[in-house]
Design a protein around this motif. Sequence first.
Motif, mmCIF file in Angstrom:
data_model
loop_
_atom_site.group_PDB
_atom_site.id
_atom_site.type_symbol
_atom_site.label_atom_id
_atom_site.label_comp_id
_atom_site.label_asym_id
_atom_site.label_seq_id
_atom_site.Cartn_x
_atom_site.Cartn_y
_atom_site.Cartn_z
ATOM 1 N N HIS A 175 0.859 -1.183 0.000
ATOM 2 C CA HIS A 175 0.000 0.000 0.000
ATOM 3 C C HIS A 175 0.894 1.230 0.000
ATOM 4 O O HIS A 175 1.778 1.342 0.840
ATOM 5 N N GLU A 176 0.633 2.134 -0.917
ATOM 6 C CA GLU A 176 1.398 3.385 -0.925
ATOM 7 C C GLU A 176 1.023 4.226 0.283
ATOM 8 O O GLU A 176 -0.144 4.334 0.645
ATOM 9 N N VAL A 177 2.055 4.829 0.877
ATOM 10 C CA VAL A 177 1.861 5.792 1.955
ATOM 11 C C VAL A 177 2.440 7.121 1.474
ATOM 12 O O VAL A 177 3.068 7.197 0.413
ATOM 13 N N LEU A 178 2.239 8.174 2.245
ATOM 14 C CA LEU A 178 2.707 9.499 1.824
ATOM 15 C C LEU A 178 4.212 9.522 1.572
ATOM 16 O O LEU A 178 4.676 10.188 0.637
ATOM 17 N N ALA A 179 4.983 8.801 2.377
ATOM 18 C CA ALA A 179 6.438 8.779 2.169
ATOM 19 C C ALA A 179 6.786 8.219 0.793
ATOM 20 O O ALA A 179 7.693 8.724 0.123
ATOM 21 N N HIS A 180 6.070 7.204 0.333
ATOM 22 C CA HIS A 180 6.319 6.658 -1.007
ATOM 23 C C HIS A 180 6.066 7.723 -2.069
ATOM 24 O O HIS A 180 6.872 7.898 -2.991
ATOM 25 N N LEU A 181 4.940 8.416 -1.940
ATOM 26 C CA LEU A 181 4.598 9.425 -2.944
ATOM 27 C C LEU A 181 5.664 10.510 -3.011
ATOM 28 O O LEU A 181 6.013 10.974 -4.095
ATOM 29 N N GLU A 207 8.549 22.347 7.605
ATOM 30 C CA GLU A 207 9.048 20.979 7.496
ATOM 31 C C GLU A 207 8.463 20.080 8.585
ATOM 32 O O GLU A 207 8.087 18.936 8.325
ATOM 33 N N GLU A 208 8.365 20.579 9.807
ATOM 34 C CA GLU A 208 7.811 19.771 10.900
ATOM 35 C C GLU A 208 6.341 19.455 10.667
ATOM 36 O O GLU A 208 5.877 18.349 10.950
ATOM 37 N N THR A 209 5.595 20.384 10.109
ATOM 38 C CA THR A 209 4.184 20.136 9.801
ATOM 39 C C THR A 209 4.075 19.019 8.772
ATOM 40 O O THR A 209 3.272 18.100 8.913
ATOM 41 N N TYR A 210 4.919 19.093 7.741
ATOM 42 C CA TYR A 210 4.893 18.039 6.724
ATOM 43 C C TYR A 210 5.367 16.705 7.299
ATOM 44 O O TYR A 210 4.801 15.656 7.009
ATOM 45 N N ARG A 211 6.400 16.715 8.138
ATOM 46 C CA ARG A 211 6.907 15.475 8.737
ATOM 47 C C ARG A 211 5.791 14.776 9.522
ATOM 48 O O ARG A 211 5.588 13.572 9.388
ATOM 49 N N GLN A 212 5.050 15.559 10.304
ATOM 50 C CA GLN A 212 3.936 14.990 11.067
ATOM 51 C C GLN A 212 2.890 14.383 10.134
ATOM 52 O O GLN A 212 2.378 13.299 10.383
ATOM 53 N N ARG A 213 2.603 15.089 9.069
ATOM 54 C CA ARG A 213 1.598 14.601 8.114
ATOM 55 C C ARG A 213 2.062 13.309 7.458
ATOM 56 O O ARG A 213 1.319 12.350 7.338
ATOM 57 N N GLU A 214 3.314 13.271 7.035
ATOM 58 C CA GLU A 214 3.848 12.090 6.363
ATOM 59 C C GLU A 214 3.949 10.902 7.319
ATOM 60 O O GLU A 214 3.781 9.759 6.917
ATOM 61 N N THR A 215 4.222 11.171 8.578
ATOM 62 C CA THR A 215 4.384 10.107 9.566
ATOM 63 C C THR A 215 3.051 9.559 10.048
ATOM 64 O O THR A 215 2.890 8.351 10.189
ATOM 65 N N THR A 216 2.093 10.436 10.300
ATOM 66 C CA THR A 216 0.825 10.016 10.909
ATOM 67 C C THR A 216 -0.339 9.926 9.925
ATOM 68 O O THR A 216 -1.317 9.244 10.200
ATOM 69 N N GLY A 217 -0.257 10.657 8.822
ATOM 70 C CA GLY A 217 -1.369 10.704 7.876
ATOM 71 C C GLY A 217 -2.444 11.698 8.262
ATOM 72 O O GLY A 217 -3.422 11.870 7.549
ATOM 73 N N ARG A 245 -5.562 8.932 -5.404
ATOM 74 C CA ARG A 245 -4.332 8.237 -4.996
ATOM 75 C C ARG A 245 -3.730 8.879 -3.746
ATOM 76 O O ARG A 245 -3.248 8.187 -2.854
ATOM 77 N N LEU A 246 -3.777 10.205 -3.666
ATOM 78 C CA LEU A 246 -3.274 10.914 -2.491
ATOM 79 C C LEU A 246 -4.093 10.561 -1.251
ATOM 80 O O LEU A 246 -3.537 10.273 -0.187
ATOM 81 N N LEU A 247 -5.424 10.572 -1.376
ATOM 82 C CA LEU A 247 -6.277 10.256 -0.240
ATOM 83 C C LEU A 247 -6.093 8.805 0.211
ATOM 84 O O LEU A 247 -6.091 8.517 1.413
ATOM 85 N N ALA A 248 -5.888 7.887 -0.734
ATOM 86 C CA ALA A 248 -5.637 6.486 -0.371
ATOM 87 C C ALA A 248 -4.316 6.357 0.377
ATOM 88 O O ALA A 248 -4.224 5.631 1.372
ATOM 89 N N ALA A 249 -3.281 7.080 -0.081
ATOM 90 C CA ALA A 249 -1.978 7.034 0.596
ATOM 91 C C ALA A 249 -2.083 7.614 2.009
ATOM 92 O O ALA A 249 -1.466 7.100 2.945
ATOM 93 N N GLU A 250 -2.862 8.680 2.164
ATOM 94 C CA GLU A 250 -3.084 9.239 3.506
ATOM 95 C C GLU A 250 -3.741 8.212 4.415
ATOM 96 O O GLU A 250 -3.345 8.048 5.570
ATOM 97 N N GLN A 251 -4.753 7.524 3.902
ATOM 98 C CA GLN A 251 -5.458 6.514 4.692
ATOM 99 C C GLN A 251 -4.509 5.391 5.103
ATOM 100 O O GLN A 251 -4.494 4.973 6.256
ATOM 101 N N HIS A 252 -3.688 4.913 4.173
ATOM 102 C CA HIS A 252 -2.724 3.851 4.495
ATOM 103 C C HIS A 252 -1.680 4.339 5.495
ATOM 104 O O HIS A 252 -1.251 3.578 6.367
ATOM 105 N N THR A 253 -1.290 5.599 5.391
ATOM 106 C CA THR A 253 -0.344 6.166 6.354
ATOM 107 C C THR A 253 -0.956 6.161 7.744
ATOM 108 O O THR A 253 -0.300 5.766 8.719
ATOM 109 N N ARG A 254 -2.213 6.587 7.853
ATOM 110 C CA ARG A 254 -2.899 6.573 9.158
ATOM 111 C C ARG A 254 -2.988 5.156 9.714
ATOM 112 O O ARG A 254 -2.731 4.922 10.891
ATOM 113 N N GLU A 255 -3.341 4.204 8.860
ATOM 114 C CA GLU A 255 -3.461 2.808 9.305
ATOM 115 C C GLU A 255 -2.109 2.268 9.780
ATOM 116 O O GLU A 255 -2.043 1.604 10.814
ATOM 117 N N ASN A 256 -1.058 2.540 9.026
ATOM 118 C CA ASN A 256 0.286 2.086 9.426
ATOM 119 C C ASN A 256 0.700 2.712 10.746
ATOM 120 O O ASN A 256 1.268 2.049 11.612
#
Length: 185
Positions: A72-78, A97-107, A141-152
């Motif tokens: 499953h693609e996550v934000l980091a993959h994208l 950068e910290e705002t984006y890091r949080q988003r990429e890590t948690t979704g 595709r972006l929304l799916a990656a966000e969802q997978h990031t949250r699940e991970n």
Amino acid sequence: MSETEYGFDPAKLRAARDAAGASVARIARAAGVSERAVNLYLAGSRTPRPETLVQLAAAVDVAPADLCTVEHEVLAHLRVYTGRSRAAMAQALGMAEETYRQRETTGHRGRLSSSRYDHAQDRWIAWQEWAPPLFGITAERLLAAEQHTRENYSAEREERCRQLRERDPDRVAMIEELGRRLREQ
């Protein structure tokens, strides 16, 4: 550039090379790396850095994601598929950068990165409207990656909690008791 695991698949690079009829020398020149490096990528002995992945993909006429295998693609993959570091992606998105890091890590988007005001259109624009072009993908595709990031993130968090409970059950009991007391106040 972060060392994000992004699923580089040497078999896919070999298949793309064959389909493009590209020599190792041509790929190396186009990607700006040595022939030895390309041979190591093809053999699976080395994983290309994200910015090199983008160049390799261009050298064999495929998208960077086409050289990777992920469940499953996550934000980091994208982000990696764009060849950008976290800092560069944050800058492209116009956020800290910290705002984006949080988003990429948690979704989780957070209030500061959910939408932005477009002065030209005189309206607020939602993340799924303005961010996909910066990743070079569709909103779906972006929304799916966000969802997978949250699940991970949730699964990793649950696993860390389970490990802590096994390692130090008394500490966990004390923390849970403190939480219960705070909720009662």
